[in-house]
Motif scaffolding. Structure first.
Motif, PDB file in Angstrom:
ATOM      1  N   LEU A  94      84.473 157.106  45.227  1.00  9.85           N
ATOM      2  CA  LEU A  94      84.011 156.286  46.349  1.00  9.85           C
ATOM      3  C   LEU A  94      84.962 155.117  46.605  1.00  9.85           C
ATOM      4  O   LEU A  94      85.199 154.751  47.763  1.00  9.85           O
ATOM      5  CB  LEU A  94      82.589 155.797  46.105  1.00  9.85           C
ATOM      6  CG  LEU A  94      81.536 156.911  46.147  1.00  9.85           C
ATOM      7  CD1 LEU A  94      80.180 156.388  45.692  1.00  9.85           C
ATOM      8  CD2 LEU A  94      81.443 157.530  47.536  1.00  9.85           C
TER       9      LEU A  94
ATOM     10  N   ASN B 257      86.878 154.666  50.157  1.00  9.29           N
ATOM     11  CA  ASN B 257      86.675 153.440  50.926  1.00  9.29           C
ATOM     12  C   ASN B 257      87.932 152.596  51.051  1.00  9.29           C
ATOM     13  O   ASN B 257      87.920 151.571  51.728  1.00  9.29           O
ATOM     14  CB  ASN B 257      85.531 152.622  50.325  1.00  9.29           C
ATOM     15  CG  ASN B 257      84.197 153.282  50.597  1.00  9.29           C
ATOM     16  OD1 ASN B 257      83.918 153.672  51.724  1.00  9.29           O
ATOM     17  ND2 ASN B 257      83.390 153.434  49.568  1.00  9.29           N
TER      18      ASN B 257
ATOM     19  N   CYS C 284      77.185 160.491  44.168  1.00  9.37           N
ATOM     20  CA  CYS C 284      78.408 160.407  44.976  1.00  9.37           C
ATOM     21  C   CYS C 284      78.227 161.179  46.287  1.00  9.37           C
ATOM     22  O   CYS C 284      78.578 160.686  47.364  1.00  9.37           O
ATOM     23  CB  CYS C 284      79.584 160.941  44.170  1.00  9.37           C
ATOM     24  SG  CYS C 284      81.181 160.674  44.947  1.00  9.37           S
TER      25      CYS C 284
ATOM     26  N   ALA D  68      76.111 159.218  48.713  1.00 14.64           N
ATOM     27  CA  ALA D  68      76.850 158.110  49.316  1.00 14.64           C
ATOM     28  C   ALA D  68      77.833 158.603  50.373  1.00 14.64           C
ATOM     29  O   ALA D  68      77.980 157.987  51.432  1.00 14.64           O
ATOM     30  CB  ALA D  68      77.577 157.318  48.228  1.00 14.64           C
ATOM     31  N   ILE D  69      78.491 159.720  50.109  1.00 14.83           N
ATOM     32  CA  ILE D  69      79.450 160.284  51.071  1.00 14.83           C
ATOM     33  C   ILE D  69      78.729 160.681  52.355  1.00 14.83           C
ATOM     34  O   ILE D  69      79.167 160.351  53.461  1.00 14.83           O
ATOM     35  CB  ILE D  69      80.190 161.493  50.460  1.00 14.83           C
ATOM     36  CG1 ILE D  69      81.154 161.028  49.367  1.00 14.83           C
ATOM     37  CG2 ILE D  69      80.932 162.292  51.536  1.00 14.83           C
ATOM     38  CD1 ILE D  69      81.703 162.135  48.488  1.00 14.83           C
TER      39      ILE D  69
ATOM     40  N   ASP E  62      77.614 157.851  54.735  1.00 14.07           N
ATOM     41  CA  ASP E  62      78.667 157.043  55.345  1.00 14.07           C
ATOM     42  C   ASP E  62      79.209 157.765  56.584  1.00 14.07           C
ATOM     43  O   ASP E  62      79.753 158.866  56.475  1.00 14.07           O
ATOM     44  CB  ASP E  62      79.778 156.821  54.317  1.00 14.07           C
ATOM     45  CG  ASP E  62      80.860 155.870  54.784  1.00 14.07           C
ATOM     46  OD1 ASP E  62      81.266 155.924  55.968  1.00 14.07           O
ATOM     47  OD2 ASP E  62      81.318 155.070  53.952  1.00 14.07           O
TER      48      ASP E  62
END
Length: 138
Positions: A44, A48, A72, A75-76, A79
């Motif tokens: 991440l 980012n 993970c 979160a991906i 976004d």
């Protein structure tokens, strides 16, 4: 007109598995740029970092320290900048229910880590040969 090499982010806490996968990628597509990460947190951070181009593919181990593959992946997919990158789960698990859950979370494919190099080359060929960006996101 120059064609930019494709980029693959491989996230796996096992350096031997990571290096074997990278070797298979280079065998199939020698111009592919492979970026390794040891865990989900490092992945991440790389994703980012605006100075690093986004990968075309992410191969993600499920069971890792710090951030698991599931954390993970979540979160991906949450976004807006990252959510369209195809993510492949690459793990020792062969749990069908878990694979269904990960597909619902947005993983393109769930792959059990193979036992030999020929199977790894087959998986890499499969990943690199399919038009994943044309598939609808879950």
């Amino acid at each position: 007109m120059s064609i930019h090499p494709r980029i693959l982010l491989i996230v796996d806490d096992d350096p031997d598995d990571r290096n074997l996968f990278i070797a298979a990628v280079k065998e199939v597509e020698e111009t592919m740029i492979c970026i390794p990460a040891d865990n989900g947190q490092q992945a991440l951070e790389l994703l980012n970092n605006k100075e690093i181009p986004l990968p075309d593919f992410i191969v993600l181990d499920l069971r890792m320290p710090r951030y698991s593959g599931k954390t993970c992946l979540s979160a991906i997919k949450a976004d807006a900048r990252l959510k369209d990158i195809p993510v492949f789960i690459y793990t020792t698990s062969n749990n069908v229910e878990e694979s269904k859950e990960l597909a619902q979370m947005g993983a393109c494919h769930f792959m059990t880590k193979p036992g030999n190099a020929d199977e790894i080359y087959y998986l890499v060929s499969f990943i690199l040969g399919e038009p994943w960006h044309t598939y609808s996101n879950r």
